[in-house]
Design an enzyme around this catalytic site. Sequence first.
Site, PDB file in Angstrom:
ATOM      1  N   HIS A 339       0.825  -1.213   0.000  1.00  0.00           N
ATOM      2  CA  HIS A 339       0.000   0.000   0.000  1.00  0.00           C
ATOM      3  C   HIS A 339       0.858   1.262   0.000  1.00  0.00           C
ATOM      4  O   HIS A 339       0.670   2.158  -0.825  1.00  0.00           O
ATOM      5  CB  HIS A 339      -0.966  -0.011   1.185  1.00  0.00           C
ATOM      6  CG  HIS A 339      -1.870   1.180   1.220  1.00  0.00           C
ATOM      7  ND1 HIS A 339      -3.159   1.168   0.723  1.00  0.00           N
ATOM      8  CD2 HIS A 339      -1.662   2.439   1.690  1.00  0.00           C
ATOM      9  CE1 HIS A 339      -3.700   2.371   0.879  1.00  0.00           C
ATOM     10  NE2 HIS A 339      -2.811   3.164   1.467  1.00  0.00           N
ATOM     11  N   GLU A 340       1.787   1.345   0.926  1.00  0.00           N
ATOM     12  CA  GLU A 340       2.571   2.586   1.024  1.00  0.00           C
ATOM     13  C   GLU A 340       3.456   2.800  -0.190  1.00  0.00           C
ATOM     14  O   GLU A 340       3.703   3.928  -0.604  1.00  0.00           O
ATOM     15  CB  GLU A 340       3.397   2.619   2.312  1.00  0.00           C
ATOM     16  CG  GLU A 340       2.608   2.404   3.608  1.00  0.00           C
ATOM     17  CD  GLU A 340       1.400   3.304   3.771  1.00  0.00           C
ATOM     18  OE1 GLU A 340       1.298   4.341   3.101  1.00  0.00           O
ATOM     19  OE2 GLU A 340       0.516   2.946   4.576  1.00  0.00           O
ATOM     20  N   HIS A 343       1.638   4.367  -3.059  1.00  0.00           N
ATOM     21  CA  HIS A 343       1.531   5.830  -2.960  1.00  0.00           C
ATOM     22  C   HIS A 343       2.658   6.585  -3.643  1.00  0.00           C
ATOM     23  O   HIS A 343       2.551   7.786  -3.856  1.00  0.00           O
ATOM     24  CB  HIS A 343       1.498   6.246  -1.492  1.00  0.00           C
ATOM     25  CG  HIS A 343       0.147   6.152  -0.857  1.00  0.00           C
ATOM     26  ND1 HIS A 343      -0.972   6.760  -1.396  1.00  0.00           N
ATOM     27  CD2 HIS A 343      -0.253   5.563   0.301  1.00  0.00           C
ATOM     28  CE1 HIS A 343      -2.015   6.541  -0.580  1.00  0.00           C
ATOM     29  NE2 HIS A 343      -1.605   5.803   0.446  1.00  0.00           N
ATOM     30  N   GLU A 362      -5.820   7.843  -2.094  1.00  0.00           N
ATOM     31  CA  GLU A 362      -6.229   6.598  -1.427  1.00  0.00           C
ATOM     32  C   GLU A 362      -7.037   5.651  -2.305  1.00  0.00           C
ATOM     33  O   GLU A 362      -6.950   4.439  -2.147  1.00  0.00           O
ATOM     34  CB  GLU A 362      -6.979   6.916  -0.142  1.00  0.00           C
ATOM     35  CG  GLU A 362      -6.131   7.669   0.885  1.00  0.00           C
ATOM     36  CD  GLU A 362      -4.825   6.982   1.255  1.00  0.00           C
ATOM     37  OE1 GLU A 362      -4.668   5.787   0.955  1.00  0.00           O
ATOM     38  OE2 GLU A 362      -3.940   7.658   1.826  1.00  0.00           O
ATOM     39  N   TYR A 414     -11.035   4.825   0.545  1.00  0.00           N
ATOM     40  CA  TYR A 414     -10.200   3.630   0.397  1.00  0.00           C
ATOM     41  C   TYR A 414     -10.988   2.517  -0.318  1.00  0.00           C
ATOM     42  O   TYR A 414     -10.784   2.317  -1.515  1.00  0.00           O
ATOM     43  CB  TYR A 414      -9.671   3.155   1.755  1.00  0.00           C
ATOM     44  CG  TYR A 414      -8.683   4.087   2.454  1.00  0.00           C
ATOM     45  CD1 TYR A 414      -7.331   3.742   2.562  1.00  0.00           C
ATOM     46  CD2 TYR A 414      -9.096   5.272   3.024  1.00  0.00           C
ATOM     47  CE1 TYR A 414      -6.429   4.572   3.209  1.00  0.00           C
ATOM     48  CE2 TYR A 414      -8.194   6.109   3.679  1.00  0.00           C
ATOM     49  CZ  TYR A 414      -6.863   5.755   3.768  1.00  0.00           C
ATOM     50  OH  TYR A 414      -5.974   6.567   4.401  1.00  0.00           O
TER      51      TYR A 414
HETATM   52 ZN    ZN Z   1      -2.880   5.173   1.851  1.00  0.00          ZN
END
Ligand code: ZN
Length: 550
Positions: A339-340, A343, A362, A414
Amino acid sequence: MKNFALPLKFALPAAMALLTLGNASAQTQNFTRQDTLRGTITPERAWWDLTYYHLDISVNPADSSIHGKNTIRYQVLEPYQIMQIDLQPPMRMERVLQNGKQLNVRQEGNAYFVQLVEAQQKGAQNEVEVFYGGKPQVSKNPPWSGGITWKRDERGNPFVASSNQGAGASLWWPCKDHMYDEPDSMLMSVTVPKNLTDVSNGRLRGVDENPDGTRTFHWAVTNPINNYGVNINIGDYVHFGEKYQGEKGVLDCDYWVLRDNLEKAKVQFKDVRRTLDAFEHWFGPYPFYEDSYKLVEAPYLGMEHQSSVTYGNGYANGYRGRDLSGSGWGLKFDYIIIHETGHEWFANNITYKDVADMWIHESFTTYSEPLFVEYHYGKQAGSEYMIGIRQNIRNDRPIIGHYNVNKSGSGDMYPKGANMLHTLRQVVNDDEKWRGILRGLNRDFYHQTVTTEQIENYMSKHAGRDLSRFFDQYLRDTRIPALEYRLEKKKLSYRWTNAVGGFDMPVKVYLNGVEQWLEPTTDWKEIKKVKAGTKLTIDPNFYVQDGKEV
Ligand SMILES: [Zn+2]
């Protein structure tokens, strides 16, 4: 820089907020003058274009203080004599200098208005030095509440980190605390006690050994960086690294972890390569080759700090060991790494101008999770993960928040935002074209700050259909469209209900198991020659309500 059009937030930092949100009162909230000063491109911000920061600070874990200065370089866009710099109490601005002369400063809450003496001439490159210090806010619940985390590792060494998405970087350093403008580059010089290491963004340019036994780490970022991405991580770190052969050449991957976690990290961080493989395929090259890729252990769950992704997921798969999708696929990877890292494309490469548009970070990044699953385990697996995370959708508030007051929308950005994108992929109905759109976004908005409108228009143009109603439905409304239908005398009538006016999304259905595309609108339409007793089911990849026979 990084802002081209002038004008026009929370942050579930990092990962996830799904489970902690709950501020459903935002619709009725009264915003304050402070919210406006924080969230608006005020006249005292608009006239100067940020080009460079040199943040030069000493961090003292013994008394939880930070002292130092930030040198801010800027280009004058329009002549103006007052400059807004943000810094949140209890940190204090001590003095501001331009060309060695001290300037008058007026404080209004978190904003300081600096009265410049020298004439600010259009096109000039100028700089101010801002001296400051104090004991910054301590984060109560990092990374969701902003501030500094002052912890100790198991050996008793200080373990310190910043996290401030939403609350703002001005929690711990003086800056232009609005997302629309980014410096073109940044140098961070961070002085820490003996035997500790600071890991910040970009590349380590050098380490000074100071006479008092402290050390200063100089980290250089050569790309535009958003202010919440700037971070310090201080601890008894050890380093290992690898070279990744990617689309743009060799990418240096560097890993900084607490001494006792080295062996675990060497195993768990293998997910980095799998992540880069998947995301370069779907989104294009990692956007910061020049600044390298880093994964840095932090005393909290994680955050997408640019080129310095922070990690605290306990060296286990899933989200703190759990599968957010309930499908089983969520335990095949380390949620925080995937996830990170996602980004880096959607948050750090393409960055919202206003946190009201936080879905751009997100929704796409949550969507990156099933794309990772699909890349490694197949399309069906990705789809199962995607559908699985619907269990976290609330439909409480719209995904888009409030503009100009630093207020983000619903945590649905999200799971619902990701399902919106998955639904749109079905509408596009051409996976290579869809991948081209995702890659195109990262190419055409490379290193830019953007608005929702820009993303919507881009996707409409490249999908080849007007998606404005579609985005109104999923970003600005909380209703989930329902396909209403009726079968009589071999005629199938159908329409969208529970939808915004003019909602016109095509949908794939199965009539007795045979695929059929419908083009419903909010008005009744029909198809003829349908067998009596035909059973209609909607393709489950569409995030809509089950069909309702009326
Ligand atoms: Zn995030």
